[in-house]
Design a protein around this motif. Structure first.
Motif, PDB file in Angstrom:
ATOM      1  N   UNK A   1       0.859  -1.181   0.000  1.00 27.10           N
ATOM      2  CA  UNK A   1       0.000   0.000   0.000  1.00 27.10           C
ATOM      3  C   UNK A   1       0.893   1.227   0.000  1.00 27.10           C
ATOM      4  N   UNK A   2       0.614   2.165  -0.892  1.00 28.41           N
ATOM      5  CA  UNK A   2       1.394   3.395  -1.002  1.00 28.41           C
ATOM      6  C   UNK A   2       0.438   4.577  -0.873  1.00 28.41           C
ATOM      7  N   UNK A   3       0.745   5.479   0.059  1.00 28.23           N
ATOM      8  CA  UNK A   3      -0.057   6.690   0.182  1.00 28.23           C
ATOM      9  C   UNK A   3       0.496   7.753  -0.743  1.00 28.23           C
ATOM     10  N   UNK A   4      -0.397   8.461  -1.394  1.00 25.71           N
ATOM     11  CA  UNK A   4       0.014   9.574  -2.237  1.00 25.71           C
ATOM     12  C   UNK A   4      -0.356  10.895  -1.586  1.00 25.71           C
ATOM     13  N   UNK A   5      -0.626  10.860  -0.281  1.00 18.64           N
ATOM     14  CA  UNK A   5      -0.897  12.065   0.498  1.00 18.64           C
ATOM     15  C   UNK A   5       0.395  12.458   1.209  1.00 18.64           C
ATOM     16  N   UNK A   6       0.929  13.602   0.885  1.00 16.26           N
ATOM     17  CA  UNK A   6       2.207  14.030   1.458  1.00 16.26           C
ATOM     18  C   UNK A   6       2.138  14.258   2.960  1.00 16.26           C
ATOM     19  N   UNK A   7       0.933  14.381   3.515  1.00 17.33           N
ATOM     20  CA  UNK A   7       0.835  14.582   4.969  1.00 17.33           C
ATOM     21  C   UNK A   7       0.786  13.255   5.724  1.00 17.33           C
ATOM     22  N   UNK A   8       0.643  12.127   5.041  1.00 17.89           N
ATOM     23  CA  UNK A   8       0.685  10.834   5.716  1.00 17.89           C
ATOM     24  C   UNK A   8       2.114  10.550   6.172  1.00 17.89           C
ATOM     25  N   UNK A   9       2.234   9.978   7.335  1.00 20.87           N
ATOM     26  CA  UNK A   9       3.542   9.710   7.944  1.00 20.87           C
ATOM     27  C   UNK A   9       3.763   8.205   8.091  1.00 20.87           C
ATOM     28  N   UNK A  10       5.006   7.793   8.365  1.00 12.41           N
ATOM     29  CA  UNK A  10       5.235   6.379   8.668  1.00 12.41           C
ATOM     30  C   UNK A  10       4.378   5.898   9.852  1.00 12.41           C
ATOM     31  N   UNK A  11       4.189   6.747  10.853  1.00 15.85           N
ATOM     32  CA  UNK A  11       3.337   6.367  11.983  1.00 15.85           C
ATOM     33  C   UNK A  11       1.907   6.092  11.534  1.00 15.85           C
ATOM     34  N   UNK A  12       1.383   6.912  10.623  1.00 15.78           N
ATOM     35  CA  UNK A  12       0.032   6.700  10.101  1.00 15.78           C
ATOM     36  C   UNK A  12      -0.030   5.377   9.332  1.00 15.78           C
ATOM     37  N   UNK A  13       1.018   5.069   8.581  1.00 21.40           N
ATOM     38  CA  UNK A  13       1.063   3.804   7.837  1.00 21.40           C
ATOM     39  C   UNK A  13       1.091   2.619   8.787  1.00 21.40           C
ATOM     40  N   UNK A  14       1.903   2.713   9.822  1.00 21.28           N
ATOM     41  CA  UNK A  14       2.010   1.626  10.793  1.00 21.28           C
ATOM     42  C   UNK A  14       0.684   1.419  11.528  1.00 21.28           C
ATOM     43  N   UNK A  15       0.047   2.523  11.909  1.00 22.14           N
ATOM     44  CA  UNK A  15      -1.247   2.426  12.592  1.00 22.14           C
ATOM     45  C   UNK A  15      -2.283   1.793  11.674  1.00 22.14           C
ATOM     46  N   UNK A  16      -2.305   2.201  10.415  1.00 23.58           N
ATOM     47  CA  UNK A  16      -3.251   1.634   9.450  1.00 23.58           C
ATOM     48  C   UNK A  16      -3.005   0.139   9.293  1.00 23.58           C
ATOM     49  N   UNK A  17      -1.754  -0.228   9.217  1.00 20.50           N
ATOM     50  CA  UNK A  17      -1.405  -1.641   9.067  1.00 20.50           C
ATOM     51  C   UNK A  17      -1.852  -2.438  10.297  1.00 20.50           C
ATOM     52  N   UNK A  18      -1.591  -1.918  11.473  1.00 25.34           N
ATOM     53  CA  UNK A  18      -1.972  -2.610  12.703  1.00 25.34           C
ATOM     54  C   UNK A  18      -3.489  -2.680  12.870  1.00 25.34           C
ATOM     55  N   UNK A  19      -4.180  -1.597  12.567  1.00 29.85           N
ATOM     56  CA  UNK A  19      -5.634  -1.553  12.741  1.00 29.85           C
ATOM     57  C   UNK A  19      -6.367  -2.476  11.774  1.00 29.85           C
ATOM     58  N   UNK A  20      -5.937  -2.491  10.534  1.00 23.53           N
ATOM     59  CA  UNK A  20      -6.692  -3.196   9.511  1.00 23.53           C
ATOM     60  C   UNK A  20      -6.169  -4.570   9.152  1.00 23.53           C
ATOM     61  N   UNK A  21      -4.918  -4.832   9.415  1.00 17.53           N
ATOM     62  CA  UNK A  21      -4.348  -6.065   8.888  1.00 17.53           C
ATOM     63  C   UNK A  21      -3.737  -6.957   9.956  1.00 17.53           C
ATOM     64  N   UNK A  22      -4.012  -6.669  11.222  1.00 15.80           N
ATOM     65  CA  UNK A  22      -3.422  -7.502  12.271  1.00 15.80           C
ATOM     66  C   UNK A  22      -3.945  -8.931  12.234  1.00 15.80           C
ATOM     67  N   UNK A  23      -5.126  -9.143  11.678  1.00 15.27           N
ATOM     68  CA  UNK A  23      -5.675 -10.503  11.583  1.00 15.27           C
ATOM     69  C   UNK A  23      -5.402 -11.131  10.239  1.00 15.27           C
ATOM     70  N   UNK A  24      -4.807 -10.382   9.335  1.00 13.21           N
ATOM     71  CA  UNK A  24      -4.531 -10.908   7.994  1.00 13.21           C
ATOM     72  C   UNK A  24      -3.152 -11.551   7.973  1.00 13.21           C
ATOM     73  N   UNK A  25      -3.088 -12.823   7.597  1.00 12.93           N
ATOM     74  CA  UNK A  25      -1.776 -13.451   7.500  1.00 12.93           C
ATOM     75  C   UNK A  25      -1.029 -12.903   6.291  1.00 12.93           C
ATOM     76  N   UNK A  26       0.278 -13.043   6.335  1.00 13.04           N
ATOM     77  CA  UNK A  26       1.058 -12.673   5.168  1.00 13.04           C
ATOM     78  C   UNK A  26       1.661 -11.297   5.260  1.00 13.04           C
ATOM     79  N   UNK A  27       2.192 -10.864   4.160  1.00 11.15           N
ATOM     80  CA  UNK A  27       2.961  -9.624   4.113  1.00 11.15           C
ATOM     81  C   UNK A  27       2.141  -8.503   3.510  1.00 11.15           C
ATOM     82  N   UNK A  28       1.833  -7.514   4.322  1.00  8.71           N
ATOM     83  CA  UNK A  28       1.192  -6.308   3.859  1.00  8.71           C
ATOM     84  C   UNK A  28       2.140  -5.172   4.215  1.00  8.71           C
ATOM     85  N   UNK A  29       2.702  -4.516   3.251  1.00  9.11           N
ATOM     86  CA  UNK A  29       3.657  -3.437   3.503  1.00  9.11           C
ATOM     87  C   UNK A  29       2.996  -2.093   3.267  1.00  9.11           C
TER      88      UNK A  29
END
Length: 145
Positions: free
Chosen positions: A116-144
């Motif tokens: 997943x790639x954000x094209x919003x310049x105000x998104x941060x690595x912390x926002x990406x990590x939070x999104x990954x943890x919130x939405x994909x913690x139950x999903x097996x495999x690699x979601x970057x």
């Protein structure tokens, strides 16, 4: 058959009459024929059949600089562009992608990767990590992110 056509014709006529009876409320302003000032110089010129450069640089969810090419070469990649902090449709896009991928018999991280790639310049690595943890913690495999 003739009765069916008659009933279908009546239904179509009633639908047309009902649609024409719908009016625009009085409290709605005039529709604009011009673009808002912020969009006057915005353009979208897709380059069909073009490739994204493998050396395009990004920052991953841990704040580490990466290139797009680092995610390719081992197995197929599903590349998704969406904001991480978007208040409306981006979350639906992300959830639809993950829901669809869960229906496949292939496994992310084994058979393919998802980036997943954000094209919003105000998104941060912390926002990406939070999104990954919130939405994909139950999903097996690699979601970057």
């Amino acid at each position: 058959m003739k009765l069916f056509r008659t009933i279908a014709g009546i239904a179509l006529l009633l639908t047309a009459i009902g649609a024409s009876a719908q009016m625009v409320p009085d409290n709605v302003g005039q529709s604009s024929k011009a673009l808002p000032p912020a969009l006057v110089n915005v353009r979208f010129d897709p380059q069909l059949n073009a490739q994204i450069p493998a050396d395009a640089s990004f920052v991953d969810e841990m704040g580490v600089p990466v290139t797009l090419g680092q995610y390719f070469g081992k197995r197929p990649v599903v590349l998704v562009f969406a904001y991480y902090t978007c208040p409306m449709l981006c979350s639906q896009v992300e959830q639809a992608v993950v829901g669809t991928l869960k229906m496949l018999s292939f496994n992310p991280g084994t058979d393919y990767d998802v980036v997943f790639v954000s094209f919003d310049t105000s998104d941060t690595p912390d926002a990406a990590l939070k999104k990954k943890q919130d939405n994909f913690h139950t999903s097996p495999g690699k979601f970057s992110f």
